[in-house]
Design a protein around this motif. Sequence first.
Motif, PDB file in Angstrom:
ATOM      1  N   SER A 208      21.735 -34.316 -12.968  1.00 34.16           N
ATOM      2  CA  SER A 208      22.151 -33.584 -14.176  1.00 34.16           C
ATOM      3  C   SER A 208      20.896 -33.408 -15.156  1.00 34.16           C
ATOM      4  O   SER A 208      20.999 -33.034 -16.284  1.00 34.16           O
ATOM      5  N   ALA A 209      19.772 -34.069 -14.803  1.00 36.16           N
ATOM      6  CA  ALA A 209      18.538 -34.252 -15.609  1.00 36.16           C
ATOM      7  C   ALA A 209      18.233 -32.754 -16.494  1.00 36.16           C
ATOM      8  O   ALA A 209      18.174 -31.679 -15.670  1.00 36.16           O
ATOM      9  N   THR A 231      24.917 -37.835 -10.223  1.00 38.93           N
ATOM     10  CA  THR A 231      25.473 -37.714 -11.693  1.00 38.93           C
ATOM     11  C   THR A 231      25.733 -39.030 -12.198  1.00 38.93           C
ATOM     12  O   THR A 231      26.384 -39.872 -11.464  1.00 38.93           O
ATOM     13  N   ALA A 232      25.927 -38.953 -13.386  1.00 35.66           N
ATOM     14  CA  ALA A 232      26.569 -40.280 -14.378  1.00 35.66           C
ATOM     15  C   ALA A 232      27.946 -40.327 -13.609  1.00 35.66           C
ATOM     16  O   ALA A 232      28.415 -41.388 -13.607  1.00 35.66           O
ATOM     17  N   GLU A 233      28.703 -39.158 -13.774  1.00 32.48           N
ATOM     18  CA  GLU A 233      30.174 -39.357 -13.281  1.00 32.48           C
ATOM     19  C   GLU A 233      30.215 -39.752 -11.779  1.00 32.48           C
ATOM     20  O   GLU A 233      30.966 -40.549 -11.359  1.00 32.48           O
ATOM     21  N   GLY A 234      29.295 -39.182 -10.768  1.00 31.60           N
ATOM     22  CA  GLY A 234      29.502 -39.723  -9.374  1.00 31.60           C
ATOM     23  C   GLY A 234      29.156 -41.169  -9.316  1.00 31.60           C
ATOM     24  O   GLY A 234      29.939 -41.785  -8.713  1.00 31.60           O
ATOM     25  N   ARG A 252      17.403 -42.196 -18.564  1.00 31.51           N
ATOM     26  CA  ARG A 252      16.203 -42.041 -19.483  1.00 31.51           C
ATOM     27  C   ARG A 252      15.017 -41.509 -18.861  1.00 31.51           C
ATOM     28  O   ARG A 252      15.329 -40.924 -17.616  1.00 31.51           O
ATOM     29  N   ASN A 253      13.874 -41.321 -19.438  1.00 26.72           N
ATOM     30  CA  ASN A 253      12.723 -40.628 -19.003  1.00 26.72           C
ATOM     31  C   ASN A 253      12.733 -39.187 -18.727  1.00 26.72           C
ATOM     32  O   ASN A 253      13.719 -38.662 -18.343  1.00 26.72           O
ATOM     33  N   ALA A 304      21.932 -40.587 -24.858  1.00 29.34           N
ATOM     34  CA  ALA A 304      23.086 -40.238 -25.607  1.00 29.34           C
ATOM     35  C   ALA A 304      23.616 -38.775 -24.558  1.00 29.34           C
ATOM     36  O   ALA A 304      24.790 -38.845 -24.408  1.00 29.34           O
ATOM     37  N   SER A 305      22.783 -38.024 -24.053  1.00 30.85           N
ATOM     38  CA  SER A 305      23.218 -36.904 -23.410  1.00 30.85           C
ATOM     39  C   SER A 305      23.206 -36.737 -22.032  1.00 30.85           C
ATOM     40  O   SER A 305      23.485 -35.998 -21.471  1.00 30.85           O
ATOM     41  N   ASN A 306      22.948 -37.824 -21.403  1.00 28.69           N
ATOM     42  CA  ASN A 306      22.680 -38.079 -19.906  1.00 28.69           C
ATOM     43  C   ASN A 306      22.010 -37.168 -19.293  1.00 28.69           C
ATOM     44  O   ASN A 306      22.088 -36.496 -18.098  1.00 28.69           O
ATOM     45  N   LEU A 307      20.819 -36.890 -19.994  1.00 28.37           N
ATOM     46  CA  LEU A 307      19.736 -35.611 -19.356  1.00 28.37           C
ATOM     47  C   LEU A 307      18.732 -35.962 -18.912  1.00 28.37           C
ATOM     48  O   LEU A 307      17.716 -35.444 -18.365  1.00 28.37           O
TER      49      LEU A 307
END
Length: 318
Positions: A208-209, A231-234, A252-253, A304-307
């Motif tokens: 999801s980056a 993804t964070a959810e996976g 991060r990054n 915060a955004s998981n990007l």
Amino acid sequence: MSGRLTNAAGNEGAGGAVGNRTGGHAFACPLCGLARRPGLFEAARGGPYRVCAACGSASGPGTLDYARHYADYFPDLVAEDSPLLAERYHAILQRAERLTAGIRGTRTPSLLEVGCGNGQLLAVARERGWRVAGVELSAAQADHCRARGLEVVCGDLLGDDLFEDRRFDAAVMLEVFEHLPNPRPTLRALASRLQPGGVVYLTTPNFSALARRLLGARWSVLHEEHVTLATAEGLRRSLRDCRLATIEIGSRNVNLAELAHGFGRRAPMAGSQRAAAAADARDRIEASAALRVLKAILNVLLRASNLGETLVAWGRNG
Ligand SMILES: [Zn+2]
């Protein structure tokens, strides 16, 4: 157009343009386990990836002979230890020490690393007083680790049933998850080697980056070795399935050099180019107080955004 992400109904998915290709029949997602008709994500290398309709994670076609490929990994190149990584490893271990203090009492803490590479993290942990063990598929890297006095087995945690009767306070798996066509059995094997209340820390690229959304098919992380992009959810669902309670999942990054390169609509960066660009950017940031502040702010936003480009997860056994 390559790089577009479509779901089974042909609707636009995260970051992709509307298209009409689907991933064909239902498949069981290797991360969340749900069987649905996947979307399809074309990539300049390594694709097409099937994208889970439930958790958004991506699975590549997996054309590599996994065991053979990694047995010869870096045959004549074992990375030097890096001061920057040492700093990061100290921070990881410091947190692991805090998180496991309650289950260890006065016992010496023990650590298992899967995919331990040149052994730098294990060496840092040993310096901090941990008892350490590692698993590494590459014979050259495993030999290098043993030469520096580390207990490292050349093999596969899953296939070779290693450390079966040992229990560790913490386990670490850095940038390994994405190489596993089916990561949950390995994660489960890892969890089963933890003490009750023991913790696991892992990092892996984030499908999801922001960079994947902006660069699409040309994102350099997409290539044939990266068969599972979470993804964070996976990741959250994988941890739960492996009886690991999530302590934290974040991201991060951001590789600004790669984004600049990609906006020139050039071919994807090679891995070595990407690493060199990241190292160059790191040096520039370290040299400038203003850039360091900017980076800290960016990291807060990414978390915060998981990007961010890298997912980081802490989980606890039981
Ligand atoms: Zn899924």
